[in-house]
Write a protein that holds these residues in place. Sequence first.
Motif, PDB file in Angstrom:
ATOM      1  N   VAL A  24       0.920  -1.263  -0.216  1.00 47.63           N
ATOM      2  CA  VAL A  24       0.126   0.202   0.107  1.00 47.63           C
ATOM      3  C   VAL A  24       1.056   1.280  -0.119  1.00 47.63           C
ATOM      4  O   VAL A  24       1.702   1.290   0.835  1.00 47.63           O
ATOM      5  CB  VAL A  24      -0.894   0.254   1.281  1.00 47.63           C
ATOM      6  CG1 VAL A  24      -1.783   1.551   1.324  1.00 47.63           C
ATOM      7  CG2 VAL A  24      -1.608  -1.218   1.290  1.00 47.63           C
ATOM      8  N   LEU A  26       0.316   5.310  -0.629  1.00 50.87           N
ATOM      9  CA  LEU A  26      -0.611   6.418  -1.224  1.00 50.87           C
ATOM     10  C   LEU A  26       0.093   7.745  -1.377  1.00 50.87           C
ATOM     11  O   LEU A  26       1.052   8.267  -0.485  1.00 50.87           O
ATOM     12  CB  LEU A  26      -1.824   6.423  -0.287  1.00 50.87           C
ATOM     13  CG  LEU A  26      -2.511   5.320  -0.259  1.00 50.87           C
ATOM     14  CD1 LEU A  26      -3.490   5.536   1.101  1.00 50.87           C
ATOM     15  CD2 LEU A  26      -3.431   4.855  -1.590  1.00 50.87           C
ATOM     16  N   ARG A  41       2.992  11.364   1.669  1.00 52.36           N
ATOM     17  CA  ARG A  41       2.985   9.925   1.220  1.00 52.36           C
ATOM     18  C   ARG A  41       2.718   9.270   2.337  1.00 52.36           C
ATOM     19  O   ARG A  41       3.187   9.530   3.415  1.00 52.36           O
ATOM     20  CB  ARG A  41       3.897   9.460   0.352  1.00 52.36           C
ATOM     21  CG  ARG A  41       5.368   9.541   0.991  1.00 52.36           C
ATOM     22  CD  ARG A  41       6.304   9.143   0.091  1.00 52.36           C
ATOM     23  NE  ARG A  41       7.697   9.581   0.492  1.00 52.36           N
ATOM     24  CZ  ARG A  41       8.606  10.685   0.177  1.00 52.36           C
ATOM     25  NH1 ARG A  41       8.151  11.221  -0.636  1.00 52.36           N
ATOM     26  NH2 ARG A  41       9.698  11.025   0.868  1.00 52.36           N
ATOM     27  N   GLY A  43       1.934   4.594   3.450  1.00 55.64           N
ATOM     28  CA  GLY A  43       1.507   3.207   3.172  1.00 55.64           C
ATOM     29  C   GLY A  43       1.357   2.440   4.429  1.00 55.64           C
ATOM     30  O   GLY A  43       1.347   2.788   5.402  1.00 55.64           O
ATOM     31  N   LEU A  77      -4.391  11.077   4.619  1.00 57.23           N
ATOM     32  CA  LEU A  77      -3.589  10.066   4.288  1.00 57.23           C
ATOM     33  C   LEU A  77      -3.543   8.660   4.992  1.00 57.23           C
ATOM     34  O   LEU A  77      -3.904   7.516   4.711  1.00 57.23           O
ATOM     35  CB  LEU A  77      -2.036  10.359   4.005  1.00 57.23           C
ATOM     36  CG  LEU A  77      -1.516  11.232   2.940  1.00 57.23           C
ATOM     37  CD1 LEU A  77      -0.106  11.750   3.318  1.00 57.23           C
ATOM     38  CD2 LEU A  77      -1.491  10.008   1.799  1.00 57.23           C
ATOM     39  N   ALA A  80      -6.824   7.050   4.649  1.00 55.52           N
ATOM     40  CA  ALA A  80      -6.861   6.336   3.426  1.00 55.52           C
ATOM     41  C   ALA A  80      -6.004   4.925   3.458  1.00 55.52           C
ATOM     42  O   ALA A  80      -6.286   4.003   2.827  1.00 55.52           O
ATOM     43  CB  ALA A  80      -6.054   7.069   2.037  1.00 55.52           C
ATOM     44  N   ALA A  84      -7.365   1.347   2.515  1.00 52.83           N
ATOM     45  CA  ALA A  84      -6.379   0.504   1.712  1.00 52.83           C
ATOM     46  C   ALA A  84      -6.169  -0.901   2.193  1.00 52.83           C
ATOM     47  O   ALA A  84      -6.292  -1.997   1.751  1.00 52.83           O
ATOM     48  CB  ALA A  84      -5.274   1.049   1.222  1.00 52.83           C
TER      49      ALA A  84
END
Length: 148
Positions: A24, A26, A41, A43, A77, A80, A84
């Motif tokens: 993941v 993003l 960013r 993840g 973020l 999200a 994810a």
Amino acid sequence: MAARGGTPADHAPAARRLLDRAPVLLLAERAGSNSPRVVGRSGATLAALHPGAQPRWLTAGLTVTPEAQRTGVVRRLLHAVIGAVADRGGGDLHSVVNAGNAPSLALHASLGLEIVETGPRFAGIEFAGGVGVLLSRPTCPESAPACA
């Protein structure tokens, strides 16, 4: 990572490693007069939280530019990333934060992550001041019954 101090450029080598191994990843973009530009960013990757333990979902690479801090980008973020991970089958999502970073701890708590334990190292990450906090929250795929 910039949330841990420094700028995105300071953490570029770690970000490149994330691109190679994070399932993941993003990016947050801010629209500008010429073109959008990346301002953050984050993840998630599978990592052993303790030596020899089974890999678990762990947030990774949370980085925002200095001008994007305190604008809600980090919250969006992280939210999200939660979604994810849920899209990939769910499970518990973990995050590690320096115990002295009260704003980050409050943000994580506001998104449902709860403190699991404290210690000097999680997933190979050592903490300034010697104490880190391991947080966790369940994630569920949209097709599953809601997680508490």
